[in-house]
Enzyme design. Sequence first.
Site, PDB file in Angstrom:
ATOM      1  N   LYS A   1       0.843  -1.193   0.000  1.00 32.61           N
ATOM      2  CA  LYS A   1       0.000   0.000   0.000  1.00 32.61           C
ATOM      3  C   LYS A   1       0.877   1.241   0.000  1.00 32.61           C
ATOM      4  O   LYS A   1       2.015   1.250   0.488  1.00 32.61           O
ATOM      5  CB  LYS A   1      -0.937   0.028   1.214  1.00 32.61           C
TER       6      LYS A   1
ATOM      7  N   PRO B   1       9.259  -4.770  -0.040  1.00 33.00           N
ATOM      8  CA  PRO B   1      10.357  -4.422   0.856  1.00 33.00           C
ATOM      9  C   PRO B   1       9.891  -4.304   2.308  1.00 33.00           C
ATOM     10  O   PRO B   1       8.761  -3.899   2.587  1.00 33.00           O
ATOM     11  CB  PRO B   1      10.838  -3.068   0.311  1.00 33.00           C
TER      12      PRO B   1
ATOM     13  N   ALA C   1       9.904  -2.978   6.263  1.00 25.04           N
ATOM     14  CA  ALA C   1      10.096  -1.758   7.064  1.00 25.04           C
ATOM     15  C   ALA C   1      10.297  -0.534   6.176  1.00 25.04           C
ATOM     16  O   ALA C   1      11.133   0.329   6.461  1.00 25.04           O
ATOM     17  CB  ALA C   1      11.275  -1.917   8.025  1.00 25.04           C
ATOM     18  N   GLY C   2       9.508  -0.451   5.104  1.00 25.30           N
ATOM     19  CA  GLY C   2       9.670   0.648   4.158  1.00 25.30           C
ATOM     20  C   GLY C   2       8.466   1.563   4.050  1.00 25.30           C
ATOM     21  O   GLY C   2       8.414   2.410   3.173  1.00 25.30           O
ATOM     22  N   GLY C   3       7.454   1.371   4.921  1.00 30.53           N
ATOM     23  CA  GLY C   3       6.253   2.177   4.804  1.00 30.53           C
ATOM     24  C   GLY C   3       5.301   1.680   3.739  1.00 30.53           C
ATOM     25  O   GLY C   3       4.406   2.408   3.299  1.00 30.53           O
TER      26      GLY C   3
ATOM     27  N   ALA D   1       3.669  -1.440   4.120  1.00 27.06           N
ATOM     28  CA  ALA D   1       2.720  -2.344   4.792  1.00 27.06           C
ATOM     29  C   ALA D   1       2.824  -3.784   4.314  1.00 27.06           C
ATOM     30  O   ALA D   1       1.822  -4.469   4.147  1.00 27.06           O
ATOM     31  CB  ALA D   1       1.286  -1.822   4.657  1.00 27.06           C
ATOM     32  N   GLY D   2       4.048  -4.257   4.105  1.00 25.45           N
ATOM     33  CA  GLY D   2       4.224  -5.640   3.674  1.00 25.45           C
ATOM     34  C   GLY D   2       3.758  -6.639   4.717  1.00 25.45           C
ATOM     35  O   GLY D   2       3.149  -7.666   4.376  1.00 25.45           O
ATOM     36  N   GLY D   3       4.020  -6.371   5.985  1.00 22.52           N
ATOM     37  CA  GLY D   3       3.534  -7.261   7.035  1.00 22.52           C
ATOM     38  C   GLY D   3       2.023  -7.308   7.091  1.00 22.52           C
ATOM     39  O   GLY D   3       1.430  -8.374   7.312  1.00 22.52           O
ATOM     40  N   SER D   4       1.394  -6.169   6.864  1.00 24.03           N
ATOM     41  CA  SER D   4      -0.067  -6.116   6.832  1.00 24.03           C
ATOM     42  C   SER D   4      -0.620  -6.888   5.645  1.00 24.03           C
ATOM     43  O   SER D   4      -1.637  -7.570   5.751  1.00 24.03           O
ATOM     44  CB  SER D   4      -0.539  -4.658   6.780  1.00 24.03           C
TER      45      SER D   4
ATOM     46  N   ASP E   1      -3.235  -1.153   8.938  1.00 27.75           N
ATOM     47  CA  ASP E   1      -3.240  -1.257   7.479  1.00 27.75           C
ATOM     48  C   ASP E   1      -3.806  -2.574   6.961  1.00 27.75           C
ATOM     49  O   ASP E   1      -3.970  -2.742   5.748  1.00 27.75           O
ATOM     50  CB  ASP E   1      -1.823  -1.093   6.926  1.00 27.75           C
TER      51      ASP E   1
END
Length: 301
Positions: free
Chosen positions: A11, A99, A101-103, A105-108, A141
Amino acid sequence: MNAVTVRAPAKINLHLGVGGPRDDGFHPLMTVYQAIGLYDDITVRTADSWSLALEPADYVDPADVPLGDDNLVTRAGQLLADLHGREAHAEVLIRKDIPVAGGLAGGSADAAAALVALDRLWDLQTSDEDMFRLAAQLGSDVPFALLGGNAFGTGRGEVVESVRGGDVARWWVVVTAREGLSTPSVYRRFDELHPDASARPAAPHKLVAFLADPVEAIADLLHNDLQEPALDLRPELRDVLTAGEEAGALHGLLSGSGPTCLFLCSSADHAREVAAALDGVGDVVLTANGPVAGAHVVEYA
């Protein structure tokens, strides 16, 4: 059914307005989300216990993705299993191209994909209401990662509503940094810089109204209240933003709390030209289109 693969997008925030902290410590947001074509895939298989593995892109450091109980995928599986009174048993593989911790929202995205994949694997037929409720428990997110497209977000970002009429394709250059930027640290710096921030940030009505217009109409309307504190913590990111705009991007801004920098382009060809000009400026330079669908099944087996 023995296996399911679900794809979920990164996102970005076309607008991110931030208010002063609430009593619960969260900041009220007014944001316009867009899902872009950078994806993680979650594959789940029938198993007699829970396991989680990672298959990262070559630009993702595996050490940045914890695979223990604190991973959002594991938490998603447990919440879904608890809701239905069953064991959280599955073999899970994260194929990670977003990527870390790049803003973005990959974990989300992973959490949303896990909810959808496990719901199908376990044949739970969870209601949309319950899926979004679990998503909101997992993170601000995650509900948007389920929804995708363009959406207006309020609350702490977890209350999402699709934005109609904004399906015109946009092209982005995404420049990432291997060293992440702590979201809590950026919010703390925001509070220090804006101790009198309004309890309710302004709504981006003009941006929403222009989403279906030619790309040039929205370039100057892109905004991120977290950009100032993030750049204060990582001043070198200003050079990346300057380089992107000098390379011909219509507008550059930070993604969420950073450190990823985004550059809006007029077309796919323009995005490729800007990306080529930025080769070597950031650790990784990618192109992506948006808006794209939220978490969705791509393979049954």
